[in-house]
Motif scaffolding. Structure first.
Motif, PDB file in Angstrom:
ATOM      1  N   ASP A 217       0.803  -1.232   0.000  1.00  0.00           N
ATOM      2  CA  ASP A 217       0.000   0.000   0.000  1.00  0.00           C
ATOM      3  C   ASP A 217       0.830   1.273   0.000  1.00  0.00           C
ATOM      4  O   ASP A 217       0.270   2.373   0.116  1.00  0.00           O
ATOM      5  CB  ASP A 217      -0.927   0.012   1.231  1.00  0.00           C
TER       6      ASP A 217
ATOM      7  N   SER B  42      -9.873   0.943  13.356  1.00  0.00           N
ATOM      8  CA  SER B  42     -11.097   1.489  12.766  1.00  0.00           C
ATOM      9  C   SER B  42     -10.930   2.919  12.275  1.00  0.00           C
ATOM     10  O   SER B  42     -11.808   3.452  11.612  1.00  0.00           O
ATOM     11  CB  SER B  42     -12.229   1.433  13.805  1.00  0.00           C
TER      12      SER B  42
ATOM     13  N   VAL C 121      -8.549   3.811  10.163  1.00  0.00           N
ATOM     14  CA  VAL C 121      -7.900   3.793   8.854  1.00  0.00           C
ATOM     15  C   VAL C 121      -8.608   2.808   7.935  1.00  0.00           C
ATOM     16  O   VAL C 121      -9.376   1.951   8.377  1.00  0.00           O
ATOM     17  CB  VAL C 121      -6.412   3.409   8.977  1.00  0.00           C
ATOM     18  N   ALA C 122      -8.338   2.938   6.637  1.00  0.00           N
ATOM     19  CA  ALA C 122      -8.883   2.007   5.649  1.00  0.00           C
ATOM     20  C   ALA C 122      -7.832   0.952   5.306  1.00  0.00           C
ATOM     21  O   ALA C 122      -6.628   1.162   5.504  1.00  0.00           O
ATOM     22  CB  ALA C 122      -9.298   2.763   4.392  1.00  0.00           C
ATOM     23  N   SER C 123      -8.277  -0.162   4.784  1.00  0.00           N
ATOM     24  CA  SER C 123      -7.353  -1.241   4.448  1.00  0.00           C
ATOM     25  C   SER C 123      -6.396  -0.844   3.328  1.00  0.00           C
ATOM     26  O   SER C 123      -5.323  -1.422   3.183  1.00  0.00           O
ATOM     27  CB  SER C 123      -8.139  -2.494   4.053  1.00  0.00           C
ATOM     28  N   SER C 124      -6.774   0.152   2.539  1.00  0.00           N
ATOM     29  CA  SER C 124      -5.920   0.607   1.441  1.00  0.00           C
ATOM     30  C   SER C 124      -4.867   1.619   1.890  1.00  0.00           C
ATOM     31  O   SER C 124      -3.957   1.951   1.128  1.00  0.00           O
ATOM     32  CB  SER C 124      -6.774   1.224   0.334  1.00  0.00           C
ATOM     33  N   ASP C 125      -4.993   2.136   3.127  1.00  0.00           N
ATOM     34  CA  ASP C 125      -4.000   3.069   3.653  1.00  0.00           C
ATOM     35  C   ASP C 125      -2.696   2.341   3.954  1.00  0.00           C
ATOM     36  O   ASP C 125      -2.701   1.151   4.304  1.00  0.00           O
ATOM     37  CB  ASP C 125      -4.505   3.726   4.941  1.00  0.00           C
TER      38      ASP C 125
ATOM     39  N   GLU D 150      -9.420  -5.231  12.638  1.00  0.00           N
ATOM     40  CA  GLU D 150      -9.669  -4.910  11.230  1.00  0.00           C
ATOM     41  C   GLU D 150      -9.714  -3.411  11.000  1.00  0.00           C
ATOM     42  O   GLU D 150      -9.965  -2.621  11.922  1.00  0.00           O
ATOM     43  CB  GLU D 150     -10.995  -5.529  10.772  1.00  0.00           C
ATOM     44  N   ALA D 151      -9.490  -3.045   9.739  1.00  0.00           N
ATOM     45  CA  ALA D 151      -9.630  -1.656   9.326  1.00  0.00           C
ATOM     46  C   ALA D 151     -11.109  -1.272   9.285  1.00  0.00           C
ATOM     47  O   ALA D 151     -11.994  -2.120   9.436  1.00  0.00           O
ATOM     48  CB  ALA D 151      -8.993  -1.463   7.952  1.00  0.00           C
ATOM     49  N   ALA D 152     -11.363   0.019   9.080  1.00  0.00           N
ATOM     50  CA  ALA D 152     -12.740   0.505   9.071  1.00  0.00           C
ATOM     51  C   ALA D 152     -13.583  -0.188   8.007  1.00  0.00           C
ATOM     52  O   ALA D 152     -14.789  -0.415   8.206  1.00  0.00           O
ATOM     53  CB  ALA D 152     -12.748   2.015   8.853  1.00  0.00           C
ATOM     54  N   ASP D 153     -12.964  -0.543   6.880  1.00  0.00           N
ATOM     55  CA  ASP D 153     -13.682  -1.218   5.802  1.00  0.00           C
ATOM     56  C   ASP D 153     -13.436  -2.723   5.800  1.00  0.00           C
ATOM     57  O   ASP D 153     -13.714  -3.413   4.825  1.00  0.00           O
ATOM     58  CB  ASP D 153     -13.295  -0.616   4.449  1.00  0.00           C
TER      59      ASP D 153
ATOM     60  N   TRP E 171      -5.094  -3.899   8.402  1.00  0.00           N
ATOM     61  CA  TRP E 171      -4.885  -2.444   8.443  1.00  0.00           C
ATOM     62  C   TRP E 171      -3.443  -2.033   8.748  1.00  0.00           C
ATOM     63  O   TRP E 171      -3.032  -0.926   8.419  1.00  0.00           O
ATOM     64  CB  TRP E 171      -5.813  -1.801   9.472  1.00  0.00           C
TER      65      TRP E 171
END
Length: 311
Positions: A55, A200, A202-206, A225-228, A232
């Motif tokens: 990422d 939560s 951050v997003a998994s793509s960050d 897990e990330a927010a999405d 993360w």
């Protein structure tokens, strides 16, 4: 009978001389061992690594992180000496300075608790003021260690060194339209555990680099897990264990981790997550090491070319 009385004292004197020689020899070995352990504690080895992150934004390709943990200002490891170490490390020209906690600890000579806290706070402030000009153009960030919890004023002391404390906090480091997120966890043993809350944010793509003083937070990071949804944390940096500090016959007398030697030292890969556990630059209780050399780390970040990521 008279003859035996004359020879007995000579035998006793000879035995005493041999005993003195044996004692002197053992004392010499002990002194040599202490000197060797002191030298081992005094020499900091820079460990270099190239880390590939899936990422990582293009703007941060080639970014150099300097990770320094467990400074433990006490005894012969004075603020002046530690500041000289940082001056030497500045020659590595890092973009980011990341500090992993435990900036000071109680000396064996500081028996009174309140006096010890005041002395630690004073040493810590002096050290951070001395490294205020440390060059790290992309930013300087730090987290709390277990030895920092009982000594108030860490945030203010770090600010005096132009360093930002991240205590269950996240910051986005910007370069144009790209961003690199630095997450700093509170101390996992004595602080507030909020790993899922940080995930939560951050997003998994960050692209997220996590600072956690203790590696014991690693399983919780993997499980959260990330927010999405999904992974993360792209990279976790920890210290705390000192690599065991004393490694004798393949083991250590004390490892400050719930997981024993699982997260003792070095790089760990687990469920697609990467963590570095540093031996740190300082020592706990006494300024001595054996079989667990002092370490600082220069990590260069690159974009992964496939979905695997990692080192």
């Amino acid at each position: 009978m008279a003859r035996s009385k004359k020879t007995a004292p000579r035998k006793k004197a000879r035995g005493r001389r041999w005993g003195a020689w044996v004692f002197a020899f053992l004392a010499l070995i002990a002194c040599a061992a202490v000197l060797a352990m002191h030298i081992s504690a005094s020499v900091v080895h820079v460990q270099y690594a190239q880390v590939y992150l899936q990422d990582l934004p293009a703007a941060f390709e080639g970014t150099k992180l300097l990770f320094v943990s467990d400074i433990h200002l006490m005894g012969v490891n004075t603020p002046q000496r530690a500041a000289k170490l940082m001056e030497s490390l500045a020659q590595l020209q890092p973009d980011l300075l990341l500090l992993g906690g435990d900036y000071t600890s109680q000396s064996l000579l500081e028996m009174h608790e309140e006096d010890a806290r005041n002395a630690q706070a004073s040493r810590r402030r002096e050290f951070f003021e001395a490294i205020a000009a440390f060059p790290a153009p992309t930013g300087k960030y730090a987290v709390v260690g277990n030895h920092d919890v009982s000594v108030p004023g860490l945030r203010e002391a770090l600010a005096a060194g132009n360093i930002t404390l991240l205590q269950n906090e996240a910051i986005r480091v910007l370069s144009g339209n790209d961003a690199l997120t630095i997450v700093g966890l509170d101390d996992f043993s004595l602080g507030e555990r909020n790993v899922q809350g940080m995930g939560s944010m951050v997003a998994s793509s960050d692209c997220v680099i996590v600072l956690s003083h203790s590696p014991d937070a690693f399983p919780a990071i993997i499980a959260s897990e990330a927010a999405d949804g999904g992974k993360w944390a792209d990279l976790v940096l920890s210290g705390h264990t000192h690599g065991g500090q004393f490694r004798l016959l393949g083991g250590s007398p004390r490892i400050p981790s719930t997981y024993g030697e699982k997260y003792l030292s070095g790089w760990v890969e687990e469920n697609g997550h990467s963590m570095l556990v540093s031996n740190g630059v300082g020592c706990s209780v006494v300024n001595l090491r054996w079989g667990a050399p002092a370490q600082a780390h220069l990590i260069t970040l690159y974009r992964a070319q496939d979905s695997a990521g990692g080192l």
